[in-house]
Design a protein around this motif. Structure first.
Motif, PDB file in Angstrom:
ATOM      1  N   LYS A   1       0.876  -1.310   0.067  1.00  0.00           N
ATOM      2  CA  LYS A   1      -0.142  -0.055  -0.027  1.00  0.00           C
ATOM      3  C   LYS A   1       0.996   1.288   0.044  1.00  0.00           C
ATOM      4  O   LYS A   1       0.504   2.098  -0.618  1.00  0.00           O
ATOM      5  CB  LYS A   1      -0.904  -0.024   1.222  1.00  0.00           C
ATOM      6  CG  LYS A   1      -1.899   1.062   1.150  1.00  0.00           C
ATOM      7  CD  LYS A   1      -2.771   0.973   2.519  1.00  0.00           C
ATOM      8  CE  LYS A   1      -3.772   2.462   2.615  1.00  0.00           C
ATOM      9  NZ  LYS A   1      -4.644   2.374   3.513  1.00  0.00           N
TER      10      LYS A   1
ATOM     11  N   ARG B   1       5.816   2.921  -6.389  1.00  0.00           N
ATOM     12  CA  ARG B   1       5.643   2.141  -7.807  1.00  0.00           C
ATOM     13  C   ARG B   1       5.809   0.888  -7.316  1.00  0.00           C
ATOM     14  O   ARG B   1       7.123   0.213  -7.525  1.00  0.00           O
ATOM     15  CB  ARG B   1       6.815   2.675  -8.553  1.00  0.00           C
ATOM     16  CG  ARG B   1       6.490   4.136  -8.941  1.00  0.00           C
ATOM     17  CD  ARG B   1       7.298   4.644 -10.130  1.00  0.00           C
ATOM     18  NE  ARG B   1       7.365   3.839 -11.090  1.00  0.00           N
ATOM     19  CZ  ARG B   1       8.147   3.986 -12.453  1.00  0.00           C
ATOM     20  NH1 ARG B   1       9.153   5.051 -12.248  1.00  0.00           N
ATOM     21  NH2 ARG B   1       7.886   3.298 -13.295  1.00  0.00           N
TER      22      ARG B   1
ATOM     23  N   HIS C   1       5.693  -4.730 -10.196  1.00  0.00           N
ATOM     24  CA  HIS C   1       4.837  -5.407 -10.904  1.00  0.00           C
ATOM     25  C   HIS C   1       5.579  -7.045 -11.319  1.00  0.00           C
ATOM     26  O   HIS C   1       6.785  -6.905 -12.057  1.00  0.00           O
ATOM     27  CB  HIS C   1       4.297  -5.004 -12.133  1.00  0.00           C
ATOM     28  CG  HIS C   1       3.135  -5.603 -12.820  1.00  0.00           C
ATOM     29  ND1 HIS C   1       2.019  -5.959 -12.424  1.00  0.00           N
ATOM     30  CD2 HIS C   1       3.155  -6.026 -14.023  1.00  0.00           C
ATOM     31  CE1 HIS C   1       1.208  -6.761 -13.089  1.00  0.00           C
ATOM     32  NE2 HIS C   1       1.862  -7.011 -14.203  1.00  0.00           N
TER      33      HIS C   1
ATOM     34  N   HIS D   1       0.238  -5.242  -9.936  1.00  0.00           N
ATOM     35  CA  HIS D   1      -0.105  -3.677  -9.935  1.00  0.00           C
ATOM     36  C   HIS D   1      -0.495  -3.152 -11.270  1.00  0.00           C
ATOM     37  O   HIS D   1       0.174  -3.253 -12.338  1.00  0.00           O
ATOM     38  CB  HIS D   1       1.181  -3.067  -9.416  1.00  0.00           C
ATOM     39  CG  HIS D   1       1.151  -1.618  -9.347  1.00  0.00           C
ATOM     40  ND1 HIS D   1       1.897  -0.477 -10.152  1.00  0.00           N
ATOM     41  CD2 HIS D   1       0.182  -0.755  -8.942  1.00  0.00           C
ATOM     42  CE1 HIS D   1       1.471   0.656  -9.952  1.00  0.00           C
ATOM     43  NE2 HIS D   1       0.303   0.793  -9.247  1.00  0.00           N
TER      44      HIS D   1
ATOM     45  N   PRO E   1      -1.773   0.155 -12.474  1.00  0.00           N
ATOM     46  CA  PRO E   1      -1.677   1.579 -12.096  1.00  0.00           C
ATOM     47  C   PRO E   1      -2.951   2.218 -12.918  1.00  0.00           C
ATOM     48  O   PRO E   1      -3.153   3.152 -12.062  1.00  0.00           O
ATOM     49  CB  PRO E   1      -0.388   2.251 -12.795  1.00  0.00           C
ATOM     50  CG  PRO E   1       0.166   1.269 -13.337  1.00  0.00           C
ATOM     51  CD  PRO E   1      -0.239  -0.073 -13.215  1.00  0.00           C
ATOM     52  N   GLU E   2      -3.337   2.039 -14.109  1.00  0.00           N
ATOM     53  CA  GLU E   2      -4.384   2.573 -14.414  1.00  0.00           C
ATOM     54  C   GLU E   2      -5.866   2.406 -13.597  1.00  0.00           C
ATOM     55  O   GLU E   2      -6.819   3.362 -13.592  1.00  0.00           O
ATOM     56  CB  GLU E   2      -4.771   1.785 -16.138  1.00  0.00           C
ATOM     57  CG  GLU E   2      -3.709   2.152 -16.869  1.00  0.00           C
ATOM     58  CD  GLU E   2      -2.470   1.028 -16.827  1.00  0.00           C
ATOM     59  OE1 GLU E   2      -2.926  -0.100 -16.067  1.00  0.00           O
ATOM     60  OE2 GLU E   2      -1.527   1.294 -16.865  1.00  0.00           O
TER      61      GLU E   2
ATOM     62  N   ASN F   1      -5.344   1.610 -10.347  1.00  0.00           N
ATOM     63  CA  ASN F   1      -4.992   1.651  -8.875  1.00  0.00           C
ATOM     64  C   ASN F   1      -5.243   0.498  -8.034  1.00  0.00           C
ATOM     65  O   ASN F   1      -5.485   0.548  -7.017  1.00  0.00           O
ATOM     66  CB  ASN F   1      -5.575   3.015  -8.199  1.00  0.00           C
ATOM     67  CG  ASN F   1      -4.511   3.342  -6.976  1.00  0.00           C
ATOM     68  OD1 ASN F   1      -3.559   3.168  -6.820  1.00  0.00           O
ATOM     69  ND2 ASN F   1      -5.449   3.994  -5.963  1.00  0.00           N
ATOM     70  N   ARG F   2      -4.929  -0.531  -8.741  1.00  0.00           N
ATOM     71  CA  ARG F   2      -5.114  -1.880  -8.070  1.00  0.00           C
ATOM     72  C   ARG F   2      -3.824  -2.456  -7.711  1.00  0.00           C
ATOM     73  O   ARG F   2      -2.761  -2.704  -8.570  1.00  0.00           O
ATOM     74  CB  ARG F   2      -5.656  -2.793  -9.005  1.00  0.00           C
ATOM     75  CG  ARG F   2      -7.236  -2.412  -9.473  1.00  0.00           C
ATOM     76  CD  ARG F   2      -8.094  -3.520  -8.992  1.00  0.00           C
ATOM     77  NE  ARG F   2      -9.350  -3.010  -9.561  1.00  0.00           N
ATOM     78  CZ  ARG F   2     -10.709  -3.198  -9.020  1.00  0.00           C
ATOM     79  NH1 ARG F   2     -10.651  -3.240  -7.639  1.00  0.00           N
ATOM     80  NH2 ARG F   2     -11.623  -2.789  -9.747  1.00  0.00           N
ATOM     81  N   ARG F   3      -3.493  -2.901  -6.497  1.00  0.00           N
ATOM     82  CA  ARG F   3      -2.257  -3.658  -6.010  1.00  0.00           C
ATOM     83  C   ARG F   3      -2.926  -4.887  -5.120  1.00  0.00           C
ATOM     84  O   ARG F   3      -3.891  -4.872  -4.351  1.00  0.00           O
ATOM     85  CB  ARG F   3      -1.821  -2.650  -4.947  1.00  0.00           C
ATOM     86  CG  ARG F   3      -1.344  -1.213  -5.548  1.00  0.00           C
ATOM     87  CD  ARG F   3      -0.940  -0.277  -4.628  1.00  0.00           C
ATOM     88  NE  ARG F   3      -0.387   0.697  -5.205  1.00  0.00           N
ATOM     89  CZ  ARG F   3       0.480   1.552  -4.882  1.00  0.00           C
ATOM     90  NH1 ARG F   3       1.391   1.291  -3.864  1.00  0.00           N
ATOM     91  NH2 ARG F   3       1.015   2.755  -5.489  1.00  0.00           N
TER      92      ARG F   3
END
Length: 194
Positions: free
Chosen positions: A79, A83, A86, A101, A103-104, A106-108
């Motif tokens: 969290k 960066r 991935h 990850h 980013p588009e 915002n999922r991690r």
């Protein structure tokens, strides 16, 4: 050959192959491979790349970039990471997880991954070498591992008659042992010693 020289020669070979490629898609793939080698050098990761290649040559367990004792610690790290790396592996309580990850969106996420189970299955198929030490309990094995001045990168030991793989994850300074039964029963986590 030094990694810098090997990288340059590889880029030259890929460039020649790209020139003779027939399709635009094939040319793009060669360019992507050339760019990956340039990226490694430009971002100062040449020694890390060499270390990765050496681990492949040594048939070492998959590289992990971080280790956490609990899922909560790992989730907090993910969290707070600016960066997330991935598709990199991390260890949580001795089990491999892959970092996802997007980013588009915002999922991690950290997803459990059986890469170690596959690795152990391959080692078993190739034949397990004789153990370097034998112990009655996990505690004895942990004490032995923690007192090694130069931990073995990977050797086999025996605990209560069962073969275990001992690993020193040198990039994250973690000593661990994994029962070979993990290859058949992925639900058994590896034990770690610090």
């Amino acid at each position: 050959m030094k990694i810098g020289e090997l990288s340059l020669e590889s880029q030259e070979l890929l460039g020649r192959l790209r020139e003779s490629a027939q399709s635009t898609e094939e040319k793009e793939r060669f360019l992507a491979a050339m760019d990956a080698l340039k990226f490694i050098a430009a971002t100062g990761q040449s020694l890390d790349f060499e270390d990765y290649r050496n681990s492949l040559d040594a048939k070492a367990p998959p590289l992990a970039i971080e280790a956490f004792k609990t899922r909560e610690e790992a989730d907090a790290w993910l969290k707070g990471h600016p960066r997330p790396p991935h598709l990199a592996y991390v260890l949580i309580a001795g089990e491999y997880h892959v970092v996802m990850h997007v980013p588009e969106l915002n999922r991690r996420r950290l997803i459990s991954h059986p890469v170690l189970e596959f690795y152990l299955a391959d080692m078993i198929r190739d034949g397990i070498p004789a153990p370097v030490a034998t112990f009655d309990t996990r505690e004895e094995a942990g004490a032995w591992l923690n007192h090694q001045p130069e931990p073995p990168r990977q050797v086999f030991i025996q605990i209560a008659g069962e073969p275990y793989l001992v690993v020193y994850h040198h990039r994250i300074n973690l000593r661990a042992f994994y029962p070979t039964s993990m290859a058949a029963m992925p639900e058994h986590p590896g034990e770690t010693e610090n």
